[in-house]
Design a protein around this motif. Structure first.
Motif, PDB file in Angstrom:
ATOM      1  N   HIS A 325       0.800  -1.224   0.000  1.00  0.00           N
ATOM      2  CA  HIS A 325       0.000   0.000   0.000  1.00  0.00           C
ATOM      3  C   HIS A 325       0.837   1.280   0.000  1.00  0.00           C
ATOM      4  O   HIS A 325       0.534   2.225  -0.741  1.00  0.00           O
ATOM      5  CB  HIS A 325      -1.010  -0.018   1.155  1.00  0.00           C
ATOM      6  CG  HIS A 325      -1.857   1.203   1.185  1.00  0.00           C
ATOM      7  ND1 HIS A 325      -1.619   2.237   2.057  1.00  0.00           N
ATOM      8  CD2 HIS A 325      -2.902   1.579   0.408  1.00  0.00           C
ATOM      9  CE1 HIS A 325      -2.497   3.199   1.803  1.00  0.00           C
ATOM     10  NE2 HIS A 325      -3.291   2.825   0.819  1.00  0.00           N
ATOM     11  N   ASP A 330      -3.629   3.289  -3.139  1.00  0.00           N
ATOM     12  CA  ASP A 330      -4.949   3.342  -3.772  1.00  0.00           C
ATOM     13  C   ASP A 330      -5.769   2.155  -3.262  1.00  0.00           C
ATOM     14  O   ASP A 330      -5.717   1.062  -3.827  1.00  0.00           O
ATOM     15  CB  ASP A 330      -4.751   3.295  -5.297  1.00  0.00           C
ATOM     16  CG  ASP A 330      -6.064   3.396  -6.066  1.00  0.00           C
ATOM     17  OD1 ASP A 330      -7.138   3.214  -5.461  1.00  0.00           O
ATOM     18  OD2 ASP A 330      -6.009   3.667  -7.282  1.00  0.00           O
ATOM     19  N   GLU A 331      -6.516   2.407  -2.182  1.00  0.00           N
ATOM     20  CA  GLU A 331      -7.260   1.298  -1.542  1.00  0.00           C
ATOM     21  C   GLU A 331      -8.262   0.665  -2.495  1.00  0.00           C
ATOM     22  O   GLU A 331      -8.440  -0.539  -2.509  1.00  0.00           O
ATOM     23  CB  GLU A 331      -8.037   1.770  -0.305  1.00  0.00           C
ATOM     24  CG  GLU A 331      -7.186   2.099   0.908  1.00  0.00           C
ATOM     25  CD  GLU A 331      -6.769   3.552   0.912  1.00  0.00           C
ATOM     26  OE1 GLU A 331      -7.469   4.366   0.283  1.00  0.00           O
ATOM     27  OE2 GLU A 331      -5.734   3.881   1.520  1.00  0.00           O
ATOM     28  N   LYS A 332      -8.936   1.526  -3.267  1.00  0.00           N
ATOM     29  CA  LYS A 332      -9.991   1.000  -4.135  1.00  0.00           C
ATOM     30  C   LYS A 332      -9.396   0.040  -5.165  1.00  0.00           C
ATOM     31  O   LYS A 332      -9.928  -1.039  -5.399  1.00  0.00           O
ATOM     32  CB  LYS A 332     -10.728   2.138  -4.833  1.00  0.00           C
ATOM     33  CG  LYS A 332     -11.871   1.609  -5.679  1.00  0.00           C
ATOM     34  CD  LYS A 332     -12.857   2.642  -6.076  1.00  0.00           C
ATOM     35  CE  LYS A 332     -14.011   2.059  -6.869  1.00  0.00           C
ATOM     36  NZ  LYS A 332     -13.721   0.976  -7.762  1.00  0.00           N
ATOM     37  N   GLU A 335      -8.594  -3.230  -3.421  1.00  0.00           N
ATOM     38  CA  GLU A 335      -9.798  -3.997  -3.103  1.00  0.00           C
ATOM     39  C   GLU A 335     -10.397  -4.612  -4.366  1.00  0.00           C
ATOM     40  O   GLU A 335     -10.746  -5.803  -4.384  1.00  0.00           O
ATOM     41  CB  GLU A 335     -10.806  -3.055  -2.455  1.00  0.00           C
ATOM     42  CG  GLU A 335     -11.515  -3.709  -1.283  1.00  0.00           C
ATOM     43  CD  GLU A 335     -12.385  -2.697  -0.561  1.00  0.00           C
ATOM     44  OE1 GLU A 335     -11.806  -1.785   0.066  1.00  0.00           O
ATOM     45  OE2 GLU A 335     -13.610  -2.815  -0.647  1.00  0.00           O
ATOM     46  N   ASP A 336     -10.484  -3.806  -5.433  1.00  0.00           N
ATOM     47  CA  ASP A 336     -11.031  -4.322  -6.697  1.00  0.00           C
ATOM     48  C   ASP A 336     -10.181  -5.478  -7.227  1.00  0.00           C
ATOM     49  O   ASP A 336     -10.703  -6.473  -7.724  1.00  0.00           O
ATOM     50  CB  ASP A 336     -11.067  -3.209  -7.771  1.00  0.00           C
ATOM     51  CG  ASP A 336     -12.124  -2.160  -7.444  1.00  0.00           C
ATOM     52  OD1 ASP A 336     -12.942  -2.397  -6.536  1.00  0.00           O
ATOM     53  OD2 ASP A 336     -12.096  -1.086  -8.086  1.00  0.00           O
TER      54      ASP A 336
END
Ligand code: AMP
Ligand code: MG
Length: 513
Positions: A325, A330-332, A335-336
């Motif tokens: 990270h 970019d967490e999204k 996750e995607d």
């Protein structure tokens, strides 16, 4: 052997300063420690993989090379080192770990420019050994030597094994952790891989907030092992993570295809190149069982059971996502990508099953067919490998009951035989919907379904024999595992004999190695 061609590019790139306190464990700003292997006075060669030696550029083995194989009398060009990593073990953060009983000799480049890392396993303690001795026993060394090669020839991504030697030393092990320590013969395996870097290497640097070194390690890995990544900036690390996800999904599907259960899928045992690594209490599956775990330490929760391996890989990738990270930010995206792993995994898992069954393409009712098949396999305790071998030989005249009775670990009563007959009828109906020829379908099945797998009981017999000085089984298994899609020794393509059902080392194994 061309030992003089081994060099250590990794240590030139990263901070590694351990000279002042070799037994220090927490190592901020240190990625590796240089060390000396233990040295063994009376080594004895058990097996040497000539084909691999030639392939990686080490050339022919001569008697004098035995010293190198156990880490003795090393020439000046080799400065052995061990790397530091961390990991999540059985779902919990374990903090710093590291190469505790593996020591890297360095890297060799062959004539076509292919680079291979070389590592001793069992050659002595390192600063990351914690309270353990850095040694390995014969049984675990034979298991790693043979199984990693068996996986290679099954076409499953894996580390490989170059040699297996007795150290001449005895090692104390309490095999079942039940207060019965015994002396066992010590051994050293040399294993090879393009790289031994694990998820845990990235987790350590991230946990220590050493983001600069984390970035350097990611750059090093991408530059050396992911040449297909050409992007830059944050996108480069996104592509890196995505590629690791794809390779890991592919690896899990291959494990499912051949029926391999790793047994200790901790994040420190996950390769960033998507290789099978760290052969411990693994097992090939005999009777089909989604809940099967060979690892006695895993029995209470069955976290690492056969059927859970895809899900656990995703959990492990989640930990890697956290570690990367600071580079990706970019967490999204993370996750995607992790969600996509699930979709990608199941799509390709179903494609793999289609190949095992000889279906040309996935049809809408196939998922239900696969679910029914799993239930049947589980209830009738059918042998995973032999079931597909029988399916390949099915003809309109086959006596289904007689044929499949031979590959079940249960006595099959009328009710069970009825279920089996219904399933085979459904299978024949489904295969008639194929657009490819019967021959084409059979070719696909033969490529996907091994005829020889290295069952635990075979390894057990082989280890017993080697302990007593014999090598007949070792030679036969070595030959069989090189041709797993053929039946070279019919006695090896049979189900596990009942006499092995409850023997430790055949059905269950401990981590003690
Ligand atoms: P494993 O379960 O084999 O993946 O090992 C977990 C951790 O324990 C790794 O960091 C190993 O290096 C370490 N380890 C396991 N066995 C030994 C041993 N005999 N000596 C030193 N370290 C060990
Ligand atoms: Mg390990």
């Amino acid at each position: 052997m061309n030992i003089e061609r081994i060099s250590q590019p990794f240590t030139k790139k990263f901070p590694g300063d351990f000279s002042n306190n070799p037994m220090q464990r927490n190592t901020p700003k240190v990625v590796f420690a240089t060390i000396s292997p233990a040295g063994f006075d009376h080594p004895e060669l058990i097996a040497f993989n000539e084909a691999l030696s030639e392939e990686i550029g080490l050339g022919k083995y001569e008697e004098k090379d035995l010293n190198f194989l156990v880490g003795n009398d090393l020439p000046g060009n080799i400065q052995p080192y061990a790397t530091a990593y961390a990991g999540h073990q059985f779902g919990n953060w374990a903090g710093q770990l590291g190469d505790g009983r593996t020591i890297l000799a360095g890297e060799i480049t062959n004539e076509s420019g292919k680079k291979t890392e070389i590592q001793w396993k069992g050659a002595g303690a390192t600063p990351y050994s914690r309270h353990a001795d850095g040694r390995a026993v014969l049984r675990s060394s034979v298991r790693e030597y043979l199984m990693s090669e068996a996986m290679y020839h099954l076409r499953v991504p894996t580390t490989r094994a170059l040699s297996l030697a007795f150290t001449g030393e005895e090692v104390v092990r309490d095999m079942m952790y039940n207060g019965n320590p015994q002396l066992e013969k010590g051994a050293v395996v040399i294993r090879t891989a393009e790289s031994f870097l694990r998820f845990g290497h990235f987790e350590l640097l991230s946990a220590q907030r050493e983001y600069k070194t984390l970035q350097e390690l990611a750059d090093f890995t991408i530059e050396n092992y992911y040449p297909e990544i050409t992007s830059s900036g944050q996108q480069k690390y996104k592509d890196f993570f995505e590629n690791i996800c794809t390779r890991t999904a592919h690896l899990m599907i291959e494990w499912f295809r051949v029926g391999f259960v790793h047994g200790v899928m901790n994040t420190d045992n996950m390769s960033v190149l998507g290789l099978t690594i760290d052969y411990g209490p693994y097992s090939m599956m005999d009777e089909y069982d989604l809940n099967f775990t060979p690892n006695t330490t895993d029995l209470p929760g069955r976290r690492y059971a056969f059927g859970k391996q895809g899900q656990i890989a995703q959990w492990n990738l989640w930990q890697l996502a956290n570690a990367l990270h600071p580079l990706i930010k970019d967490e999204k995206f993370l996750e995607d990508t992790l969600n996509l792993f699930g979709t990608y995994f199941w799509e390709n898992h179903d494609k793999m099953l289609c190949q095992k069954f000889g279906f040309d393409q996935l049809q809408k009712d196939d998922e239900e067919f696969f679910t029914n098949w799993q239930a049947l396999m589980q209830e009738l305790q059918l042998d995973y490998t032999l079931f597909f071998n029988k399916l390949e030989k099915l003809s309109p005249d086959t006596d289904v009951a007689e044929c499949f009775k031979q590959v079940s670990y249960l006595p099959l009563d009328q009710e069970k035989l009825g279920k089996l007959q219904n399933f085979i009828t459904a299978y024949q109906k489904r295969i008639s919907l194929n657009l490819i020829s019967g021959e084409g379908s059979l070719r696909m099945m033969r490529k996907a379904n091994p005829k020889f797998i290295l069952r635990n009981y075979l390894l057990y017999e082989c280890i017993e024999e080697i302990s007593q000085g014999g090598t007949e089984m070792l030679n036969k298994l070595t030959k069989a595992l090189k041709n797993p899609y053929e039946e070279i020794y019919p006695e090896f393509s049979a189900k596990r004999p009942a006499s092995y059902d409850d023997i430790t080392g055949c059905s269950t194994l401990s981590c003690s190695s």
